[in-house]
Scaffold this motif. Structure first.
Motif, mmCIF file in Angstrom:
data_model
loop_
_atom_site.group_PDB
_atom_site.id
_atom_site.type_symbol
_atom_site.label_atom_id
_atom_site.label_comp_id
_atom_site.label_asym_id
_atom_site.label_seq_id
_atom_site.Cartn_x
_atom_site.Cartn_y
_atom_site.Cartn_z
ATOM 1 N N ASN A 90 0.854 -1.177 0.000
ATOM 2 C CA ASN A 90 0.000 0.000 0.000
ATOM 3 C C ASN A 90 0.896 1.235 0.000
ATOM 4 O OD1 ASN A 90 -1.750 2.156 0.611
ATOM 5 N ND2 ASN A 90 -3.190 0.744 1.568
ATOM 6 N N LYS A 91 0.984 1.926 -1.132
ATOM 7 C CA LYS A 91 1.909 3.055 -1.268
ATOM 8 C C LYS A 91 1.466 4.280 -0.484
ATOM 9 C CE LYS A 91 3.481 1.664 -5.877
ATOM 10 N NZ LYS A 91 3.593 2.063 -7.303
ATOM 11 N N LYS A 92 0.168 4.340 -0.143
ATOM 12 C CA LYS A 92 -0.349 5.543 0.499
ATOM 13 C C LYS A 92 -0.418 5.417 2.021
ATOM 14 C CE LYS A 92 -3.093 6.908 -3.503
ATOM 15 N NZ LYS A 92 -4.450 7.264 -4.012
ATOM 16 N N GLY A 93 0.182 4.394 2.583
ATOM 17 C CA GLY A 93 0.165 4.251 4.034
ATOM 18 C C GLY A 93 -0.751 3.136 4.475
ATOM 19 N N ALA A 94 -1.375 3.305 5.629
ATOM 20 C CA ALA A 94 -2.207 2.263 6.231
ATOM 21 C C ALA A 94 -3.431 1.961 5.371
ATOM 22 C CB ALA A 94 -2.641 2.688 7.629
ATOM 23 N N ALA A 95 -3.806 0.670 5.339
ATOM 24 C CA ALA A 95 -5.000 0.266 4.600
ATOM 25 C C ALA A 95 -6.258 0.766 5.302
ATOM 26 C CB ALA A 95 -5.044 -1.255 4.478
ATOM 27 N N LYS A 96 -7.281 1.078 4.517
ATOM 28 C CA LYS A 96 -8.532 1.587 5.075
ATOM 29 C C LYS A 96 -9.685 0.695 4.633
ATOM 30 C CE LYS A 96 -7.115 6.454 5.087
ATOM 31 N NZ LYS A 96 -7.436 7.824 4.601
ATOM 32 N N ASN A 97 -10.648 0.498 5.548
ATOM 33 C CA ASN A 97 -11.867 -0.220 5.206
ATOM 34 C C ASN A 97 -12.826 0.732 4.502
ATOM 35 O OD1 ASN A 97 -11.077 -2.665 6.324
ATOM 36 N ND2 ASN A 97 -11.795 -2.079 8.362
ATOM 37 N N VAL A 98 -13.402 0.290 3.408
ATOM 38 C CA VAL A 98 -14.337 1.117 2.647
ATOM 39 C C VAL A 98 -15.688 0.419 2.615
ATOM 40 C CG1 VAL A 98 -14.861 2.129 0.411
ATOM 41 C CG2 VAL A 98 -12.490 2.017 1.199
ATOM 42 N N LYS A 99 -16.749 1.134 2.985
ATOM 43 C CA LYS A 99 -18.097 0.588 2.910
ATOM 44 C C LYS A 99 -18.578 0.676 1.466
ATOM 45 C CE LYS A 99 -19.585 1.439 7.652
ATOM 46 N NZ LYS A 99 -20.623 2.046 8.522
ATOM 47 N N GLN A 100 -18.755 -0.477 0.840
ATOM 48 C CA GLN A 100 -19.127 -0.531 -0.575
ATOM 49 C C GLN A 100 -20.590 -0.959 -0.694
ATOM 50 O OE1 GLN A 100 -17.441 0.255 -3.416
ATOM 51 N NE2 GLN A 100 -19.363 -0.157 -4.453
ATOM 52 N N PRO A 101 -21.455 -0.097 -1.207
ATOM 53 C CA PRO A 101 -22.867 -0.492 -1.352
ATOM 54 C C PRO A 101 -23.007 -1.629 -2.363
ATOM 55 C CG PRO A 101 -22.446 1.573 -2.493
ATOM 56 C CD PRO A 101 -21.203 1.262 -1.708
ATOM 57 N N LEU A 102 -23.929 -2.528 -2.098
ATOM 58 C CA LEU A 102 -24.186 -3.670 -2.971
ATOM 59 C C LEU A 102 -25.589 -3.564 -3.571
ATOM 60 C CD1 LEU A 102 -22.773 -6.566 -0.774
ATOM 61 C CD2 LEU A 102 -21.630 -5.384 -2.626
ATOM 62 N N PRO A 103 -25.757 -3.869 -4.827
ATOM 63 C CA PRO A 103 -27.089 -3.830 -5.428
ATOM 64 C C PRO A 103 -27.950 -4.977 -4.931
ATOM 65 C CG PRO A 103 -25.510 -4.725 -6.995
ATOM 66 C CD PRO A 103 -24.712 -4.279 -5.796
ATOM 67 N N LEU A 104 -29.249 -4.719 -4.794
ATOM 68 C CA LEU A 104 -30.195 -5.769 -4.427
ATOM 69 C C LEU A 104 -30.478 -6.651 -5.633
ATOM 70 C CD1 LEU A 104 -32.784 -3.781 -2.286
ATOM 71 C CD2 LEU A 104 -31.320 -5.618 -1.483
ATOM 72 N N PRO A 105 -30.863 -7.918 -5.419
ATOM 73 C CA PRO A 105 -31.283 -8.757 -6.540
ATOM 74 C C PRO A 105 -32.466 -8.133 -7.253
ATOM 75 C CG PRO A 105 -30.921 -10.076 -4.586
ATOM 76 C CD PRO A 105 -30.856 -8.647 -4.146
ATOM 77 N N GLN A 106 -32.585 -8.400 -8.528
ATOM 78 C CA GLN A 106 -33.668 -7.850 -9.330
ATOM 79 C C GLN A 106 -35.023 -8.233 -8.763
ATOM 80 O OE1 GLN A 106 -33.633 -9.125 -13.372
ATOM 81 N NE2 GLN A 106 -35.160 -7.657 -14.055
ATOM 82 N N GLY A 107 -35.903 -7.266 -8.646
ATOM 83 C CA GLY A 107 -37.265 -7.528 -8.173
ATOM 84 C C GLY A 107 -37.418 -7.526 -6.677
ATOM 85 N N VAL A 108 -36.341 -7.260 -5.937
ATOM 86 C CA VAL A 108 -36.408 -7.248 -4.472
ATOM 87 C C VAL A 108 -36.383 -5.813 -3.988
ATOM 88 C CG1 VAL A 108 -35.272 -7.934 -2.336
ATOM 89 C CG2 VAL A 108 -35.288 -9.479 -4.287
ATOM 90 N N ALA A 109 -37.381 -5.431 -3.196
ATOM 91 C CA ALA A 109 -37.457 -4.056 -2.680
ATOM 92 C C ALA A 109 -36.501 -3.886 -1.505
ATOM 93 C CB ALA A 109 -38.892 -3.760 -2.258
#
Length: 367
Positions: free
Chosen positions: A348-367
Motif C-alpha cells: 500500500n503506497k499511500k500508508g495504512a490500509a482503510k476499510n471502505v463501505k461498498q454499497p451492494l445492489p439488491l437482486p432484481q425484483g427485491v425491494a
C-alpha cells in the motif's frame, strides 16, 4: 462425468463395500440401501408434510405466488391417511393448526385461504420456525417431512444446519428456494445436511418444471424410522450418525471405519406402508477389495464436509486442528491444507490500509 443408471429390483436392495488397509492402515466400509425400481401407493407409509413458508417482505410478488401454487399441487396428491400443516414465518412464526390435520377438502381450503391472505412483510427468522416444526406432535410410524420454502435472506445458516443435523432421524427436511437472488448457501446447505437435493426457482418460467421435480422427489418415502445396528462388526466413526428416511428418489448411504476380524452382521430396520421391515446383511462371506481404496477418501471428505463446508457449529481451534489433520492424512484440499503454498504481501503506497463501505445492489425484483 455423468453416470446414468436404472434400478431393477422389486424390493429394497442393500449392499456393503469393504476396503482393508495394509499394515497398520485403517479399514473402511460403505453401506447402501436402494429403493425398488417402482414404488406402489400401498408401500408408502403415512406421510406428514409441514410447509414452513417464508412470508417476509422479500417474498412479496412471484416468490409467494409460486409458493401457493406449489402447496396446492402437493396437497392434491395427499391421501386420507396423510396429514399436513402450514407454518408461516417472518419475524415471528404462526401455525395454522395445533397439530397436523388430515388432508380433507375443508382443511385444504382453510390452508389456501390463509395463504391467499399473505402479501409478504417483515424480517426473516427461520430457526425458531424450524424448531416449532420439530416440536409439533408426531404420529407413530409416519414419515415426517418439513418443507422449507424461502428465498433464504437470513444470516443464521450455521444454526439451521446444526439444527437439521441434530434431528436428522426425526424428520426429513427439504429446501425449495424461490427468488431472483436466492441464498444458495442456505438452500444447498440444507440439502447437503439433510442428505437430499436442492431445488431453486429464479424465474417464473422455471416454476412449473422445478416444482414438478420437487413434488416427485418428496412424495414417495419408502422406509421411515430407520435404525442401523452392528452385531459382531466393530464399526466406528460412522457418518452420518443419524439416518433419514429412504425415498424412491433418495438412497441411504452410510460410511465409516471398522477394525478387528471381518464378520458379524449389519441389521437395518424400519417401517413401510406394508408393515415392519428388517434386513440382515451378513459380512461373513464378504471380502475386502483393493479396488475399493477410494472409500478412505470418500469417508474423509464426508467428515470434512460435516465440520467445514457446511459446518455444524462454529469453527474453533480444535476443529481447525481436526480438519488440518484429515487433510494431511488423506491428501485432501481443505480450508487449512493446500497443494500450493501461497505467500501474501500487502503493498500500500499511500500508508495504512482503510476499510471502505461498498454499497451492494439488491437482486432484481427485491425491494
Amino acid at each position: 462425468y455423468i453416470l446414468r443408471y436404472n434400478l431393477q429390483g422389486k424390493q429394497i436392495q442393500t449392499g456393503v463395500l469393504l476396503y482393508e488397509g495394509k499394515g497398520n492402515d485403517e479399514n473402511f466400509f460403505v453401506l447402501m440401501a436402494q429403493p425398488p425400481n417402482r414404488v406402489t401407493s400401498e408401500s408408502i407409509p403415512a406421510r406428514e408434510y409441514i410447509f414452513v413458508v417464508d412470508v417476509s417482505g422479500s417474498m412479496v410478488g412471484f416468490p409467494l405466488d409460486v409458493t401457493k401454487k406449489l402447496i396446492r399441487n402437493l396437497a392434491k396428491g395427499l391421501r386420507p391417511v396423510d396429514t399436513f400443516n402450514v407454518l408461516l414465518f417472518a419475524g415471528d412464526s404462526e401455525v395454522l393448526f395445533p397439530k397436523s390435520m388430515p388432508a380433507t377438502a375443508e382443511n385444504l381450503r382453510q390452508a389456501m385461504r390463509v395463504l391467499d391472505g399473505q402479501s409478504g412483510g417483515g424480517s426473516t427468522r427461520l430457526l425458531p420456525a424450524l424448531r416449532n416444526a420439530y416440536n409439533m406432535p408426531h404420529g407413530e410410524n409416519t414419515s415426517r417431512n418439513i418443507l422449507i420454502i424461502t428465498d433464504g435472506y437470513i444470516s443464521a445458516e450455521k444454526d439451521i444446519f446444526r439444527e437439521i443435523d441434530d434431528h436428522l432421524s426425526d424428520a426429513n427436511v427439504f429446501a425449495f428456494g424461490i427468488g431472483s437472488g436466492v441464498n444458495r448457501h442456505l438452500v444447498e446447505g440444507i440439502a447437503k445436511t439433510a442428505m437430499g437435493e436442492a431445488f431453486v426457482v429464479t424465474k417464473k418460467a422455471q416454476a412449473s418444471h422445478v416444482a414438478g421435480k420437487f413434488k416427485t422427489y418428496i412424495e414417495s418415502p419408502v422406509l421411515t424410522g430407520i435404525s442401523v445396528d452392528f452385531d459382531g462388526f466393530n464399526a466406528y466413526d460412522v457418518e452420518p450418525k443419524n439416518v433419514p428416511d429412504l425415498f424412491a428418489s433418495r438412497p441411504i448411504v452410510m460410511m465409516g471405519k471398522w477394525k478387528g476380524k471381518l464378520g458379524g452382521t449389519i441389521k437395518i430396520t424400519g417401517h413401510s406402508g406394508l408393515g415392519e421391515y428388517s434386513q440382515d446383511i451378513s459380512l461373513k462371506s464378504l471380502k475386502a477389495n483393493e479396488s475399493n481404496s477410494a472409500l478412505r477418501y470418500l469417508w474423509a471428505r464426508k467428515k470434512i464436509e460435516r465440520i467445514s463446508d457446511y459446518n455444524v457449529g462454529y469453527i474453533n481451534a480444535d476443529q481447525i486442528e481436526d480438519i488440518t489433520a484429515l487433510g494431511l492424512r488423506y491428501n485432501l484440499l481443505t480450508k487449512y491444507t493446500s497443494f500450493v503454498a501461497v505467500s501474501e504481501i500487502v503493498v500500500n503506497k499511500k500508508g495504512a490500509a482503510k476499510n471502505v463501505k461498498q454499497p451492494l445492489p439488491l437482486p432484481q425484483g427485491v425491494a
